[in-house]
Each structure stands twice: as C-alpha cells, then as structure tokens.
Design a protein around this motif. Sequence first.
Motif, PDB file in Angstrom:
ATOM      1  N   SER A 116       3.700   0.324  -5.176  1.00 41.38           N
ATOM      2  CA  SER A 116       2.244   0.348  -5.031  1.00 41.38           C
ATOM      3  C   SER A 116       1.622  -0.680  -5.964  1.00 41.38           C
ATOM      4  CB  SER A 116       1.712   1.753  -5.367  1.00 41.38           C
ATOM      5  OG  SER A 116       0.306   1.742  -5.449  1.00 41.38           O
ATOM      6  N   VAL A 117       0.745  -1.523  -5.425  1.00 41.14           N
ATOM      7  CA  VAL A 117       0.022  -2.491  -6.261  1.00 41.14           C
ATOM      8  C   VAL A 117      -1.471  -2.177  -6.180  1.00 41.14           C
ATOM      9  CG1 VAL A 117       1.685  -4.366  -6.280  1.00 41.14           C
ATOM     10  CG2 VAL A 117       0.180  -4.138  -4.337  1.00 41.14           C
ATOM     11  N   VAL A 118      -2.079  -2.060  -7.345  1.00 38.47           N
ATOM     12  CA  VAL A 118      -3.451  -1.571  -7.448  1.00 38.47           C
ATOM     13  C   VAL A 118      -4.275  -2.530  -8.299  1.00 38.47           C
ATOM     14  CG1 VAL A 118      -4.907   0.390  -8.099  1.00 38.47           C
ATOM     15  CG2 VAL A 118      -2.528   0.780  -7.384  1.00 38.47           C
ATOM     16  N   GLY A 119      -5.470  -2.839  -7.866  1.00 38.89           N
ATOM     17  CA  GLY A 119      -6.373  -3.678  -8.643  1.00 38.89           C
ATOM     18  C   GLY A 119      -7.497  -2.873  -9.256  1.00 38.89           C
ATOM     19  N   ALA A 174      -2.557   5.441  -6.575  1.00 40.03           N
ATOM     20  CA  ALA A 174      -1.191   4.934  -6.623  1.00 40.03           C
ATOM     21  C   ALA A 174      -0.175   6.058  -6.425  1.00 40.03           C
ATOM     22  CB  ALA A 174      -0.942   4.230  -7.947  1.00 40.03           C
ATOM     23  N   MET A 175      -0.395   7.194  -7.064  1.00 42.77           N
ATOM     24  CA  MET A 175       0.533   8.322  -6.935  1.00 42.77           C
ATOM     25  C   MET A 175       0.606   8.826  -5.490  1.00 42.77           C
ATOM     26  SD  MET A 175       2.092   8.841  -9.753  1.00 42.77           S
ATOM     27  CE  MET A 175       2.904  10.366  -9.270  1.00 42.77           C
ATOM     28  N   ALA A 176      -0.483   8.658  -4.748  1.00 43.03           N
ATOM     29  CA  ALA A 176      -0.502   9.075  -3.341  1.00 43.03           C
ATOM     30  C   ALA A 176       0.152   8.041  -2.432  1.00 43.03           C
ATOM     31  CB  ALA A 176      -1.934   9.340  -2.896  1.00 43.03           C
ATOM     32  N   GLY A 177       0.671   6.944  -3.015  1.00 39.52           N
ATOM     33  CA  GLY A 177       1.371   5.931  -2.231  1.00 39.52           C
ATOM     34  C   GLY A 177       0.476   4.884  -1.606  1.00 39.52           C
ATOM     35  N   LYS A 178      -0.767   4.825  -2.023  1.00 36.83           N
ATOM     36  CA  LYS A 178      -1.669   3.796  -1.497  1.00 36.83           C
ATOM     37  C   LYS A 178      -1.361   2.463  -2.180  1.00 36.83           C
ATOM     38  CE  LYS A 178      -5.129   7.376  -0.819  1.00 36.83           C
ATOM     39  NZ  LYS A 178      -4.817   7.519   0.630  1.00 36.83           N
ATOM     40  N   THR A 179      -1.608   1.376  -1.473  1.00 37.76           N
ATOM     41  CA  THR A 179      -1.284   0.072  -2.043  1.00 37.76           C
ATOM     42  C   THR A 179      -2.274  -0.984  -1.570  1.00 37.76           C
ATOM     43  OG1 THR A 179       0.526  -1.514  -2.410  1.00 37.76           O
ATOM     44  CG2 THR A 179       0.290  -0.615  -0.178  1.00 37.76           C
ATOM     45  N   LYS A 180      -2.321  -2.093  -2.314  1.00 38.11           N
ATOM     46  CA  LYS A 180      -3.217  -3.223  -2.027  1.00 38.11           C
ATOM     47  C   LYS A 180      -4.675  -2.758  -1.937  1.00 38.11           C
ATOM     48  CE  LYS A 180      -1.838  -6.075   1.161  1.00 38.11           C
ATOM     49  NZ  LYS A 180      -1.277  -6.526   2.463  1.00 38.11           N
ATOM     50  N   PHE A 181      -5.063  -1.937  -2.893  1.00 37.06           N
ATOM     51  CA  PHE A 181      -6.437  -1.433  -2.930  1.00 37.06           C
ATOM     52  C   PHE A 181      -7.011  -1.597  -4.328  1.00 37.06           C
ATOM     53  CE2 PHE A 181      -4.123   2.195  -4.577  1.00 37.06           C
ATOM     54  CZ  PHE A 181      -4.991   2.794  -5.483  1.00 37.06           C
ATOM     55  N   VAL A 182      -8.327  -1.494  -4.414  1.00 36.20           N
ATOM     56  CA  VAL A 182      -9.002  -1.451  -5.704  1.00 36.20           C
ATOM     57  C   VAL A 182      -9.701  -0.108  -5.842  1.00 36.20           C
ATOM     58  CG1 VAL A 182      -9.357  -3.941  -5.874  1.00 36.20           C
ATOM     59  CG2 VAL A 182     -11.129  -2.519  -4.834  1.00 36.20           C
TER      60      VAL A 182
END
Length: 439
Positions: A201-204, A387-395
């Motif tokens: 997961s990558v988070v901004g 991020a823990m919920a598996g979401k990615t490419k989000f801010v």
Amino acid sequence: MNDKNRFSIESLGASQYTSPLQLSTVKGDHIFSFVSESDRLVFDPSIQYYNQCLNDGEAPICMEKAGPRQNIFFDAKNTTAAIVTCGGLCPGINNVIRGLVMALHYFYGIKKIIGIPYGYEGLNPEKGHDFVELTPDKVKDIHQFGGTFLGSSRGEQDVSVMVDTLENNRVDMLFAIGGDGTLKGVNAIGEEIAKRNGKISVVGIPKTIDNDIDLIDESFGFQTAFDVASPILRDAHNEATGAYNGISIIKLMGRDSGFIAASAALAMPVVNFVLIPEMDFSLEGEEGFLKVLEKRLQEKKHAVIVVAEGAGQQLFKDRKMVKDASGNVQHEDIGVFLKEKIIEYFKEKRPVTIKYIDPSYIVRCAPANSSDSVYCSGLAYHAVHGAMAGKTKFVASRINNRYVYLPVDEVTKKRKKIDLEGEFWFSVLQSTGQPFFLG
C-alpha cells in the motif's frame, strides 16, 4: 454527465483480518463506530449541484469517507511500515511522522516501522542512507520541533529501484509526506507495484506550505505559516511608520499560489498591497503599481507591501527557464527587483526609506501551531486506517471539513490557485484598500 468513479480508491484485495480496534457497529452505544466501505460523502454540497443531479436523475459524485474499517487487509503482527518525507520543509511534518508511528504501534500493534532518510533518495541504495527504526519512544517529542526528523530531499529517483528496495525490505505499506512531486511519485511507485502484482500500500499525506494542492480544503502547515508571518508583518508596519515615506517589503513563500501572502495580510491587517502569482500587474503607467504606491505615500506617508515569491515574473525581461530538482520553475527574486524599481522610481521624486524582509525559511521551519497539530494527527490516523484496509495510491485529506480518501492522480492534475473573482481575494482587497487592477 457525472463521472461516478472519479474518486474510487484502488484496493490490494479482500480484507480478511478483523481489526484489533475495539469499536462499535451499533448506533447509540456511545462508542465510536467503524466506517463502512459504503460510507460516502458528497463532493459538491451546493444546492445548485443537488438540483442538477435531481433534474438529471443521477447520483452525485461522492468521496470515500476516511476512518477505521472493521475488516482489514494486513495481518498487523506480520506487517512492516515505512515513512518518507520529501520536498521542502513545512510546519507539521514531525507531527505527521509522530502520528503515523503512534497509530501504527498503538492502534494496530505494528512493531516494525522504518524511517526512510532524506526523501526518495533513501530508497536508492546507491545513495548510502541507512534506514532509521521508528518507535514511539524515538518520536514522542519530535512534534515540538520544526523541520523533519527524517530529513528530506528533492528530485526523482528510479521508480524500479525504489520498489526493489521496498520489496527487499519486505515493506507492506509506504507513507509519503510531500507535495505535488512527492504525490506523483506515490502514484508512480503504486503503478510499478501493480505491474509486479505486489501487495504494498502506498499512501500520500499532502504537504505544501503554499496550500496549492488541488481539491482539498488546505494542506497541513499552511495555517502555521501565515500565523508565523503575521507578527513579522506587524513589525514591518512599525518599521514603515517609523520613517517619513517609509516602505516595508516582505517577501513570503508562494511559488504558484499566493495563499500565504493573502492570508497573512488578512490576519495582520496593516498591509497596503498584496502581490500574488495569480494576478498580472504593471509597474508603469497611471494605474500601475508605482503610481498607486506614490499616491499612497502622498496620503499616508508609509506603505507595507507583501509579495509572494512567484508574483510578477512577467516583469523580468529575457528570463531563462530554469528548473530545480523537483521540476519546479526557479523564479527570479521579485522582492529585490521591487525594491530596486521603487528606489529608481522615487529617486528624483521624494526621499523614501525602504526595508526589505525575507522570512521565508524562518516561516517554513517553525513548529506547527495548535490548529495544525490537531490536523496533522487526524491526517496521520486516517492514512493508517486506509492503509491497513488495503487501500493504495490515495491521499488522506479533508474536504468540506470532513476527512476523506482521494486518488492521488486526482489531486495532482493541477495546482490550486486563488480565484481573483472569489470572496477570499475580495476580502484581501477590502482589507488592504488596493485597487482591483494595478496597470
């Protein structure tokens, strides 16, 4: 036609683990409830948009509500998180780092948290920067200081190399704190991971002192910036009034957007002129800046001028296009330029005393004020939940004063700027008394 999927967030897969957070699923039990995956918030709350959707028979464009989910993607006991800070300094970076570490450790029980030193450079082994182990004890006091505990840098790194580094260190989630360039890097890293069928997961977390990230209410550190700048304007006013025909010029940060200059002038209403990148102005002519300044001195015998660093670039002749490591156009020094032009203009007309002040690096290195501290913690917590919920490419961000998740590519399409026809800029003009147009 509404693009219903405009703000859809990508996911790494199904959430198979139960959250360790002891929250509720029942209303009325006085315990905060988990946020459902179906919880949405309307992007445009105006009555005009509501009526448009009603008339067209379409659902409104909505955003995903931020917050903790009952089911999560990552098994916390086997999860490794990493944090990186990129770009220029800004109040509140350390608050976000601290908030991320505390949320990962105490909320979810994640024990391995890596600090990536000196921005994206730290993900390039050739640069030789060693990772930093982050623990609650190491970061517990860093919020009291400005700057970044991890160090920062500008410039691109090879995306493939950075993802190799994440994979080699078995990183499951990367939190990147930075502005437009950093967030575009988040998107590029996420795309490379997807090509490899990776599960990272990558988070901004949007960071720019200029407050120029599109769509969101405001970026963290912005309120501290004009808060710190306000007493500087007060003292500059004292300098100007302390001399006959005294002029104070204060240059504040704002490469493409003038939010700091405009907000500081509103917060400390002793400013007579605010010059920002969004406005075109001329120096010469009956309606030009120098003539209007002369009229001001005739009437009041002093003037305070606030100029954003990116203002007036059209005034420089034979200007060469040079970019910094982040790809931003390097601007000419408008503050020094104005000072020289004012001296030249009044040389044969009247004596003037000019004080030029550039507090830019003092402003951006200040620790976050109380308001920004609260905001930074909220952004950090919501970034971790997503991020823990598996979401990615989000801010993680705030829109209409509510925390939401937005796709990175939506907030990086363009820079947010002051609307010269909007109420905010009109408030600045009312406060300063400057005309709508200069030139």
